[in-house]
Enzyme design. Structure first.
Site, PDB file in Angstrom:
ATOM      1  N   SER A   2      56.315  18.989  44.830  1.00 31.96           N
ATOM      2  CA  SER A   2      56.733  19.545  43.540  1.00 31.96           C
ATOM      3  C   SER A   2      58.234  19.800  43.457  1.00 31.96           C
ATOM      4  O   SER A   2      58.726  20.179  42.387  1.00 31.96           O
ATOM      5  CB  SER A   2      56.006  20.868  43.292  1.00 31.96           C
ATOM      6  N   CYS A  29      40.367  38.334  43.133  1.00 31.65           N
ATOM      7  CA  CYS A  29      40.261  38.545  41.685  1.00 31.65           C
ATOM      8  C   CYS A  29      39.035  39.373  41.271  1.00 31.65           C
ATOM      9  O   CYS A  29      39.142  40.316  40.485  1.00 31.65           O
ATOM     10  CB  CYS A  29      40.251  37.192  40.977  1.00 31.65           C
ATOM     11  N   GLN A  38      32.044  33.660  37.618  1.00 29.37           N
ATOM     12  CA  GLN A  38      33.462  33.397  37.827  1.00 29.37           C
ATOM     13  C   GLN A  38      33.925  32.071  37.232  1.00 29.37           C
ATOM     14  O   GLN A  38      33.274  31.037  37.384  1.00 29.37           O
ATOM     15  CB  GLN A  38      33.786  33.443  39.335  1.00 29.37           C
ATOM     16  N   GLY A  96      39.976  30.032  38.919  1.00 32.48           N
ATOM     17  CA  GLY A  96      40.202  30.617  40.234  1.00 32.48           C
ATOM     18  C   GLY A  96      40.409  29.564  41.308  1.00 32.48           C
ATOM     19  O   GLY A  96      41.101  29.789  42.296  1.00 32.48           O
ATOM     20  N   LYS A 113      34.171  39.412  50.677  1.00 31.03           N
ATOM     21  CA  LYS A 113      35.476  39.946  50.269  1.00 31.03           C
ATOM     22  C   LYS A 113      35.266  41.115  49.317  1.00 31.03           C
ATOM     23  O   LYS A 113      35.939  42.132  49.400  1.00 31.03           O
ATOM     24  CB  LYS A 113      36.305  38.871  49.547  1.00 31.03           C
ATOM     25  N   ARG A 123      29.662  30.737  40.272  1.00 22.30           N
ATOM     26  CA  ARG A 123      30.621  29.981  39.458  1.00 22.30           C
ATOM     27  C   ARG A 123      29.941  29.539  38.184  1.00 22.30           C
ATOM     28  O   ARG A 123      28.824  29.003  38.223  1.00 22.30           O
ATOM     29  CB  ARG A 123      31.072  28.741  40.232  1.00 22.30           C
ATOM     30  N   HIS A 128      36.801  36.134  34.593  1.00 21.84           N
ATOM     31  CA  HIS A 128      35.622  36.439  35.398  1.00 21.84           C
ATOM     32  C   HIS A 128      34.832  37.572  34.733  1.00 21.84           C
ATOM     33  O   HIS A 128      35.418  38.542  34.245  1.00 21.84           O
ATOM     34  CB  HIS A 128      36.025  36.934  36.798  1.00 21.84           C
ATOM     35  N   ASN A 132      41.155  36.369  35.287  1.00 15.14           N
ATOM     36  CA  ASN A 132      41.295  36.263  36.747  1.00 15.14           C
ATOM     37  C   ASN A 132      42.664  35.772  37.183  1.00 15.14           C
ATOM     38  O   ASN A 132      43.070  36.007  38.319  1.00 15.14           O
ATOM     39  CB  ASN A 132      40.203  35.344  37.313  1.00 15.14           C
TER      40      ASN A 132
HETATM   41  O1  L14 Z   1      40.134  35.167  47.742  1.00 15.90           O
HETATM   42  O2  L14 Z   1      37.633  31.086  42.249  1.00 15.90           O
HETATM   43  O3  L14 Z   1      41.731  34.764  46.366  1.00 15.90           O
HETATM   44  O4  L14 Z   1      37.632  29.749  43.918  1.00 15.90           O
HETATM   45  C1  L14 Z   1      40.573  32.172  45.867  1.00 15.90           C
HETATM   46  C2  L14 Z   1      39.648  31.112  45.230  1.00 15.90           C
HETATM   47  C3  L14 Z   1      39.042  33.922  45.074  1.00 15.90           C
HETATM   48  C4  L14 Z   1      38.153  32.892  44.451  1.00 15.90           C
HETATM   49  C5  L14 Z   1      40.611  34.505  46.833  1.00 15.90           C
HETATM   50  C6  L14 Z   1      37.998  30.769  43.360  1.00 15.90           C
HETATM   51  C7  L14 Z   1      39.782  33.370  46.254  1.00 15.90           C
HETATM   52  C8  L14 Z   1      38.937  31.724  44.052  1.00 15.90           C
END
Ligand code: L14
Length: 343
Positions: free
Chosen positions: A41, A129, A156, A160, A213, A235, A242, A315
């Site tokens: 990038s 998140c 979710q 994310g 988490k 998901r 979310h 999120n």
């Molecule tokens: O722990 O929606 O920050 O796949 C990063 C991926 C939270 C979920 C984190 C996803 C994750 C996120």
């Protein structure tokens, strides 16, 4: 005191772009902004207000003369770059899962545990998140009536996971509507017109890492390891925002009216709860907003000390970039910038 010099690692990603937008929207006090990303990038130009800033390739030397570094480039890059950045004198606010559970690294949601920032040694972790929006809503209730148990099920959004997942949802949706086959790339199964009870990897105990988490990060942020927590993270084919169905058991009964009253005075929370007009939190309404929305607040008739509710937030903002920028604002407010920044 001079304003801090800011760097963003992962500047071209979804959360990186949100960092840039939020710094501008909040008129964040800074004296310079460096945009860092992978070699791929480097050279891209990103607009910041009326300026164009060129993205530079991140190296271990990129953090000299940086006071606050906002990281959102994944856990492995955080493990690689955060120690170098902290050594160079920057305070790293890291959005990945790399450092969150390290005992001497603060894990912070400014509405909940701003005082933990003081203990930092160069790295501060930004929580997951789904965890952030849950603790923003539950901690004010816990302060009044200690929580004993939380059962949470999440819905979710694909944002994310990143840009590729948003594109995959759009492409698959079109393919399904046109009667074509879909081929999953980002997720193990088709996400369009489907729901996947699978976020992050599965662990030996049958839970996913995302679910664990929510347990461990909530304990650490709220300083309440005695709360029993069980999560199912799912998901859904939503682009941004979310949602969470949360069942909470308190020490003693709490009426929905009392919960609404407490939450309507709590920072970062907006109660949207009027069933007569079909008002409840929705991801489409929360996207682009800063608040954590709470509604459907009702007594859990299966539990005399229980409440059920529905919690929704953007999120990419409160769940990621906004929370990190609020941590940076707290660092300034608490006078924790290093001498270099004050000179
Ligand atoms: O722990 O929606 O920050 O796949 C990063 C991926 C939270 C979920 C984190 C996803 C994750 C996120």
């Amino acid at each position: 005191m001079a304003n801090p010099r800011i760097a963003i690692l992962g500047a071209t990603g979804l959360v990186g772009r949100e960092f840039i937008r939020i710094l501008k929207q909040r008129n964040f006090p800074m004296s310079s902004l460096r945009l860092l990303a992978s070699e791929r990038s480097a050279g891209k130009k990103i607009t910041f207000g009326d300026q164009e800033i060129e993205v530079e390739q991140a190296t271990h030397q990129s953090f000299e003369n940086v006071d606050i570094a906002l990281f959102s480039a994944g856990a492995s890059r955080s493990r690689d770059f955060a120690p170098a950045a902290a050594k160079a004198g920057a305070i790293v606010i890291d959005n990945s899962s790399a450092w969150r559970m390290e005992p001497d690294i603060p894990l912070v949601v400014p509405e909940v545990n701003p005082e933990d920032i003081k203990k930092h040694k160069g790295i501060i972790a930004n929580p997951n998140c789904s965890t952030i929006q849950m603790v923003v809503a539950l901690n004010p209730l816990h302060k009044v009536n200690p929580i004993k148990r939380i059962i949470v099920d999440t819905y979710q959004a694909v944002a994310g996971t990143g840009k590729a997942a948003m594109e995959e949802l759009a492409i698959q949706s079109k393919q399904v509507l046109e009667g074509q086959e879909t081929v999953p790339h980002v997720y193990p199964h088709q996400i369009a017109f489907n729901v996947l009870p699978h976020i992050d990897v599965f662990l030996g105990n049958g839970y996913s890492k995302e679910e664990m988490k929510m347990v461990q990060e909530t304990w650490k942020i709220m300083h309440a390891e005695n709360i029993a927590i069980s999560a199912t993270c799912v998901r859904v084919p939503v682009l941004i925002g979310h949602s969470e169905a949360v069942h909470v058991e308190f020490t003693k009964p709490m009426s929905p009216e009392e919960a609404r009253d407490i939450l309507s005075k709590s920072p970062g929370v907006k109660v949207t709860d009027d069933l007569d007009i079909n008002l409840y939190p929705l991801p489409l309404a929360a996207a682009g907003r800063d608040e954590t929305f709470v509604g459907r607040i009702r007594s859990d008739f299966s539990n005399p000390n229980g409440l059920a509710m529905w919690i929704v937030s953007d999120n990419l903002r409160k769940g990621a970039a906004l929370n990190a920028v609020q941590i940076a604002e707290e660092i300034i407010r608490q006078g924790l910038l290093s001498e270099g920044a004050k000179a």
